[in-house]
Design an enzyme around this catalytic site. Structure first.
Site, PDB file in Angstrom:
ATOM      1  N   GLY A   1       0.706  -1.023   0.235  1.00 30.95           N
ATOM      2  CA  GLY A   1       0.138   0.244   0.470  1.00 30.95           C
ATOM      3  C   GLY A   1       0.911   1.182  -0.055  1.00 30.95           C
ATOM      4  O   GLY A   1       2.373   1.129  -0.141  1.00 30.95           O
ATOM      5  N   ASN A   2       0.588   2.480   0.135  1.00 38.08           N
ATOM      6  CA  ASN A   2       1.107   3.521   0.370  1.00 38.08           C
ATOM      7  C   ASN A   2       0.193   4.398   1.750  1.00 38.08           C
ATOM      8  O   ASN A   2      -0.441   4.042   2.157  1.00 38.08           O
ATOM      9  CB  ASN A   2       0.718   4.827  -0.937  1.00 38.08           C
ATOM     10  CG  ASN A   2      -0.417   4.703  -1.698  1.00 38.08           C
ATOM     11  OD1 ASN A   2      -0.971   5.101  -0.896  1.00 38.08           O
ATOM     12  ND2 ASN A   2      -0.805   3.872  -2.408  1.00 38.08           N
TER      13      ASN A   2
END
Length: 414
Positions: free
Chosen positions: A212-213
């Site tokens: 993810g981020n």
């Protein structure tokens, strides 16, 4: 980001069961350092006592024009206000405000106010949808007031539907926006269908882990919030976010992965007048997803083979070129960039704009505490006409309003 100067805010409280939620709105403004006066209607005090409002605001509370006559409160409170917030704005209160009544301290104060006025409606669905209420709302908007769309959800008793008071945090953020820029919420997007993506995508590795981020989704939610307040029909396709409340009057579509986001955006693009890709989309995803949790091994972690995710923004532009979505659909992209040995943030943004082919591109510097998870944002707005507009550091809600301002000339060409 709150307004740096101490402002004078009048909070008018209507006689609805949602009056207790206004305590959170009060706290939002007082904790931002503003001077807040509460003016309830007599009916509001049947739901929340004057002592509560006095304790939270630090000022005495009155409902009548015949109290503190020497101070001419019914004139002074409105004249001196930098912002008026009405919550809950009941059907009765909206009607009296539209008619220009002055039969209590609150409605009298509204007649003397020359500052932005923000109404947050709350009532049963049938009352909100009644032609009389809709006519009153339309009249207030024509006079320059901002009337938020109500939220949908559980109402008094067993009823559910449109008419729930918008989240207090949402009311506070729009109030902050009007304090920063009084003309930031014109009712100029009525009938415009806008699809916005927000938040980060999650690409699963196994049932426990994902790639993810750091995107919080706050900028995309700010765009949805401001667009709905300006009259647009907004759909928000939301990935992983850290937002506490959903914008009132916005259709929320949850997604997780980039492929899910691509499917939802493609599905809704054909009916959209404007598409805004504010989501932080993962460029890659694992080729294989384990059905069981990946265990530690003495040999160390196994390599993870990745494949490229679809380029959603470029795909939407290409679909427009093929006639799969409207030729006059406005497409706005976002580019989160960092500088490196090959160029700065703006240079990378320009190159991405040339590759994507969208109408507008918002370029944001990220990393080192910038953009992701913060309450403010900055960058540049690039247009297909060749202009580059600097976006000074400001609240994400105000930045959203300025981005929406840039849509006007593009929509006028439709």
């Amino acid at each position: 980001m709150t307004s740096p100067a101490r402002k004078r805010i009048l909070v008018g409280v209507g006689g609805g069961i949602a009056a207790y939620k206004v305590c959170s709105v009060l706290r939002h403004f007082t904790e931002s350092g503003h001077d807040v006066h509460v003016v309830p209607t007599p009916a509001a005090l049947k739901f929340v006592g004057a002592a509560t409002f006095e304790a939270l605001s630090g000022h005495p509370v009155s409902t009548s024009v015949f109290e503190n006559v020497d101070e001419v409160a019914h004139v002074r409170l409105g004249q001196e206000a930098d912002l008026v917030v009405i919550a809950p704005a009941t059907a009765d209160l909206l009607s009296r405000a539209a008619a220009g009544r002055a039969d209590d301290l609150l409605t009298a104060s509204l007649l003397t106010a020359r500052c932005p006025v923000l109404y947050a409606p709350a009532m049963h669905t049938e009352m909100w949808e009644h032609p009389a209420t809709q006519d009153n709302v339309a009249l207030l908007r024509r006079r320059g007031a901002t009337v938020m769309p109500p939220a949908s959800g559980r109402l008094t008793g067993r009823d559910s539907g449109a008419g729930r008071l918008p989240d207090p945090g949402e009311i506070g953020l729009l109030g902050d926006l009007l304090l920063d820029e009084p003309d930031a919420l014109p009712y100029d997007l009525a009938g415009v269908r806008i699809v916005i993506s927000a938040g980060g995508t999650r690409e699963p590795l196994d049932p426990v882990r994902y790639l993810g981020n750091h995107s919080s989704g706050k900028q995309g939610f700010a765009l949805a919030r401001a667009a709905a307040a300006r009259g647009a029909d907004v759909t928000l396709v939301a990935g992983s976010t850290s937002n506490a409340g959903d914008p009132a009057g916005v259709d929320i579509v949850p997604i997780s992965s980039a492929v899910e986001l691509a499917d939802e955006m493609t599905k809704r693009a054909a009916e959209a007048d404007v598409i805004i890709m504010a989501a932080a989309v993962a460029d890659f995803r694992p080729v294989a997803v384990s059905d069981a949790k990946i265990k530690k091994s003495s040999a160390g972690p196994a390599p993870i083979e990745l494949e490229t995710n679809p380029d959603i923004l470029a795909g939407l532009v290409q679909a427009r070129g093929r006639g799969e979505i409207g030729a006059d659909t406005v497409i706005v992209g976002f580019a989160a960039e960092t500088g490196d040995e090959n160029g700065g943030v703006l240079e990378h943004g320009r190159a991405k704009f040339a590759r994507k082919g969208c109408d507008l591109l918002v370029v944001n510097p990220v990393g080192s505490g910038k953009a992701f998870g913060t309450e403010d944002n900055t960058g540049w707005l690039l247009s297909a006409a060749g202009t580059e507009t600097a976006l000074p550091l400001t609240s994400k809600t105000l930045l959203a309003s300025r981005i929406l301002d840039s849509l006007a000339p593009l929509l006028s060409q439709r």
